[in-house]
Design a protein around this motif. Sequence first.
Motif, PDB file in Angstrom:
ATOM      1  N   ALA A  33      -4.813   5.927   2.459  1.00  0.00           N
ATOM      2  CA  ALA A  33      -3.806   4.884   2.640  1.00  0.00           C
ATOM      3  C   ALA A  33      -3.526   4.603   4.110  1.00  0.00           C
ATOM      4  N   GLU A  34      -3.389   5.682   4.879  1.00  0.00           N
ATOM      5  CA  GLU A  34      -3.096   5.518   6.303  1.00  0.00           C
ATOM      6  C   GLU A  34      -4.170   4.680   6.975  1.00  0.00           C
ATOM      7  N   ILE A  87     -10.357   2.925  -3.546  1.00  0.00           N
ATOM      8  CA  ILE A  87     -10.315   3.792  -2.369  1.00  0.00           C
ATOM      9  C   ILE A  87      -9.296   4.882  -2.608  1.00  0.00           C
ATOM     10  N   ILE A 124       0.833  -1.199   0.000  1.00  0.00           N
ATOM     11  CA  ILE A 124       0.000   0.000   0.000  1.00  0.00           C
ATOM     12  C   ILE A 124       0.871   1.253   0.000  1.00  0.00           C
ATOM     13  N   LYS A 129      -7.554  -3.779   1.209  1.00  0.00           N
ATOM     14  CA  LYS A 129      -6.267  -3.610   0.537  1.00  0.00           C
ATOM     15  C   LYS A 129      -6.456  -3.678  -0.979  1.00  0.00           C
ATOM     16  N   GLY A 148      -7.509   1.002  -6.914  1.00  0.00           N
ATOM     17  CA  GLY A 148      -7.893   2.386  -7.164  1.00  0.00           C
ATOM     18  C   GLY A 148      -9.309   2.720  -6.738  1.00  0.00           C
ATOM     19  N   LEU A 192      -6.516   7.685  -2.546  1.00  0.00           N
ATOM     20  CA  LEU A 192      -5.135   7.697  -2.113  1.00  0.00           C
ATOM     21  C   LEU A 192      -4.965   8.215  -0.686  1.00  0.00           C
ATOM     22  N   ARG A 224       1.660   6.652  -6.915  1.00  0.00           N
ATOM     23  CA  ARG A 224       0.666   7.554  -7.500  1.00  0.00           C
ATOM     24  C   ARG A 224       1.016   9.020  -7.302  1.00  0.00           C
ATOM     25  N   PHE A 251      -8.075  -0.693  -2.361  1.00  0.00           N
ATOM     26  CA  PHE A 251      -7.116   0.404  -2.447  1.00  0.00           C
ATOM     27  C   PHE A 251      -6.189   0.236  -3.641  1.00  0.00           C
ATOM     28  N   LEU A 252      -5.610  -0.965  -3.754  1.00  0.00           N
ATOM     29  CA  LEU A 252      -4.631  -1.182  -4.827  1.00  0.00           C
ATOM     30  C   LEU A 252      -5.293  -1.084  -6.192  1.00  0.00           C
ATOM     31  N   VAL A 268      -6.179   2.587   5.650  1.00  0.00           N
ATOM     32  CA  VAL A 268      -6.134   1.197   5.197  1.00  0.00           C
ATOM     33  C   VAL A 268      -5.048   0.453   5.959  1.00  0.00           C
TER      34      VAL A 268
END
Lengths: 625, 458
Positions: free
Chosen positions: B130-131, B125, A616, B117, B123, B127, A623, B120-121, B133
Amino acid sequence: MSYHASTYDVVVIGAGHAGCEAALAAARMGCQTLLLTLSLDTIAYMPCNPSIGGPAKGHVVRELDALGGEMGKNIDKTHIQMRMLNTGKGPAVYALRAQADKVLYQREMKKVLEEEPNLTLHQNMVEKLLIQDGVCKGVITRTGAEYHAETVVLTTGTYLRGKIIIGDLQYESGPNNQQPSVNLALHLQELGFNMVRFKTGTPPRINSRTIDTSKMEIQPGDEEPRAFSFETTEYITDQLPCWLTYTNEKTHQYIQDNLHRAPMYSGKIEGRGPRYCPSIEDKIVRFADKNRHQIFIEPEGRETLEMYVQGLSTSLPEDVQQDILRTIDGLEKAEMVRTGYAIEYDAIVPTQLWPSLETKLVPGLFTAGQINGTSGYEEAAAQGIMAGINAARKVQGKEPVILDRSEAYIGVLIDDLVTKGTNEPYRLLTSRAEYRLLLRHDNADLRLTDKGYDIGLIKEERYGRFVAKRDAIEKEIARLRKTKLTPNAEVQAQLAVLGTSEINNVMELANLIKRPELSYQDIMKLSPPPEKLSEEVMEQVEIQLKYEGYIQKSLQQVEKMKRMEEKRIPHWVDYTKVSGLSSESREKLQQVQPVSLGQASRISGVNPADISILMIYIEQGGRTA
Amino acid sequence: MENDTIAAIATAMGESSIAIIRVSGTDAVTLVDHIYQGKNKLSTVATHTVHYGHIIDPTTKEKIDEVLVTVMLAPRTFTRENVVEISCHGGLVAVEQTLGLLMSTGIRLAEPGEFTKRAFLNGRIDLSQAEAVIDLIRAKTDKAAKIAIRQSEGKLSHHIRALRSEIVETLAHLAVNVDYPEYDADVLTSQYVVDRCMSIKKDIDKLLRTAKQGKILREGIATAIIGRPNVGKSSLMNALTQENKAIVTDIPGTTRDVIEEYVNVRGIPLKLLDTAGIRETEDVVEQIGVKRSEEALQNADLVLLVLNHSEALQKEDMRLIEKSKAYPTIFVINKTDLPRQIDYEEIKKYIGDRPMISLSVKAEQGLTQLEETIKTMFFSGQVDMNDQTYVSNARHIRLLEQAKASIMEVMNGIELGVPLDMAEIDMKNAWQLLGEVIGEAVAEDLIDQIFSQFCLGK
Ligand SMILES: Cc1cc2nc3c(=O)[nH]c(=O)nc-3n(C[C@H](O)[C@H](O)[C@H](O)COP(=O)(O)OP(=O)(O)OC[C@H]3O[C@@H](n4cnc5c(N)ncnc54)[C@H](O)[C@@H]3O)c2cc1C
Ligand SMILES: Nc1nc2c(ncn2[C@@H]2O[C@H](COP(=O)(O)OP(=O)(O)O)[C@@H](O)[C@H]2O)c(=O)[nH]1
């Protein structure tokens, strides 16, 4: 005072098994290469057992050969006997081992080095590395010569602050009373390398005139001609036997009585010894219920009566050693010509290396061999060739070559070292390889010749022969898949002759060969190939088809591993900034700096959640960047 | 990226004991089809539709559960992958069995936080999340780890360790035959290995039987009974266990100072943790008592905080009330048969509208209400028996089955005349799978074993 002696592309320090391969690889790849070593009389010296190969180690020699290394060729020219081990087992674990003529082995290797066009050989002791802006730019010798180079490969074996121990006696020394390398060891510490102290040992040697082989079992070489190198065409037929005898209650009692004089038990040894080559005193203490241990008596060469006493490695005092020998059947009158000893030395903690074997601390400096915490000639040579290749490629501005765990035992070895480190001298074992079935002795050329060719160490002519062999294998396998047997009277009769049961349905030859009682020879009788095939091709066809199911299973596992391996960890990753990592894995990751998520996942203490978090973090950075 | 297919329980059990299993990955739909029977094959239906059918065990054809299945095709899903959601109705057992069947089709159990996860990966969720997640993964992992530790002290682990050491001894012996062909260790015969495999298989079968009855593996909602000394904790625990038949369990008590009992309260398995194992006098004990309570809290899914009706609220009571804020808690005011000293207004001030029951253990009054409250909290999802518990059960069964299959492969191979060193590959596999059950799968063990079992060297 130092003076500028000359400039090379690559300087290799130490002409042991690692250094010889490193220097030859670099020179053959077109780099002007200098090989510096303490003594020209001990090039490729074997301080311990006069033998090369065996399970896993022999596999490595075959791999080295497929990459264009020298060890296989050299031992093919200089052995006194060869045996294929494990022939009663599966093809994955067949293993070739040779007894070497030690002196001849050295002489041959020296000649090969001397004849290599881009290679300069020079006897000298290196005391310092030339560092400019943190980058290694050459070396300085004891005589004050400064050699400049783009890259340096350090392969000083067990010489760094070497110390020999025999009973109460201790003195600074390299193996076999060679000079130790003290200043270089201190210099490495000053540069900030994290060092460990390891230990190993060797048994006494005896004069064969004074032993009675009639009390021992003979161990002859194989009659069938054998060779490590895929290029060898001439075979040595005149072989010498080894001998097998045993220790007995008397031996054990004697050692027990003298244990208090063993430095191991009086606390004189600080270095960490390998579990897999314990001294005889160690064996007797740890395995007290075993009432005898094997002792192999092995000739050190054709031109000497000196014999190696395998199984009796010890650091007991000299008088005890002599007496122990005399308790053994056939050695009652043995004269000891060299005393056994233990040796302690400094090694570099290998997690300080990239998988290319370049040090993280000092760019341009590569290390290989026992200095990296391994043990064994083959392990050293394997690292040597990889360090040599990568040092040369760095000079040439190319990406390093890294073998993975599914490609070669060499890959397993280096990955283990740089990922997990080691807390004892590291030795390869077949059980260290996850994909043992793919890493066979017989297919080393199929696995690695392409690589050797791309690197530039396999010549056009050899490569042509290799490609022809590979094509022939593929063609024959395809033919056996296509050729079908129909269950008619004639076929059933033929099968009966071969001693196998009838077939019920139409069956491809490629399936029939899977029956345990059938070999390729049998299949050939049912349906001969259009052209005559070489032994090696037939062997491959048989193995690849017979064990196809198991091979497929391994390949699927490799597939999975590769996916993680392909996920590279970018250079900008800063582990101190990745929130959520456990502190143990943060520390380990920082130390190892894995190049891929696959490598990261093999670090002990790094768990799947850490890998997820890392993914992650990388994705996020990717990005925003 | 990773597109293998994963599954996990997405919601806790609800009032009607419905649980949703979520499956995500490229092959989600086709794989679920293997165990689903309905009017249409799921691979033929339109995206974002719901279907009625049954989960069927493909080998026995047995109906496991009646289900509603939602098919959602990528990319308009939470993970941006193909997603199937299965609503199970048959309670805990059906959920477990369904998960087990899913795994037998090749679906992998999701790691903690893995759906998020992937979202998120892929796309889905933002950016900036991230924290969050990472926090979620960490938290879920820590919770799973805690459960793993609890289980690693249990009987199952004990059995598995014994099995593994039997396997690793054989493995080491085989390895020595390979790596040291000249060493005078006995060469293992095929017959020997087959015999070992038979015995290993028998043991695994036994474990599987118990596991399937849910005896050894079933945990229960960890329910901590906390409170000052003498408020009636032990009495409450006794009352609950006497009234409700204690569940027979093979899990031995794990914590020395905390007594555990397994009871079934209105169909809900509870693991009661009583912290009142120790009785001494004076202030020191007060402190010890509170400290023990705090320790029990750390593992709790549900807390019963006992207060004394016949005494005024005390400092220690307040401290525990404060602590309990982080947990689903029922406040139990005991000893209502005695005159009231406690100030209910004051309590209300601290606990707000969290559930409170007044009862008397001695007079046997109010216990029914307590049990009712526990049940309501469970089915309303306020108490969430950690998914990981039943998930790990299904996972264990799956791993045990795989290990058994590997052992059978060894025997098959030997029967077919495959060399021992190849059959060994399957045996190693079994060893590793069993290691996964208890979170140990380090290959270095084998090498340690080789050198401690055999005297090798030059
Ligand atoms: C006593 C003993 C027992 C052993 N027993 C075993 C065993 O049982 N099994 C096993 O597998 N392996 C054993 N080994 C290990 C094996 O010998 C080594 O692993 C192998 O030789 C290492 O190869 P290398 O190329 O790394 O180093 P080496 O072969 O040691 O070569 C090092 C070279 O570096 C040179 N050198 C050192 N310092 C300098 C310097 N400052 N400047 C220039 N040149 C320098 C030396 O001259 C030498 O040529 C033993 C080694 C010893 C010494
Ligand atoms: N009067 C009365 N006494 C009770 C009640 N519940 C428990 N007790 C008593 O209170 C004392 C302490 O109870 P115990 O369960 O050991 O308390 P713990 O220290 O919190 O575990 C014992 O003497 C019990 O008999 C109750 O409801 N009413």
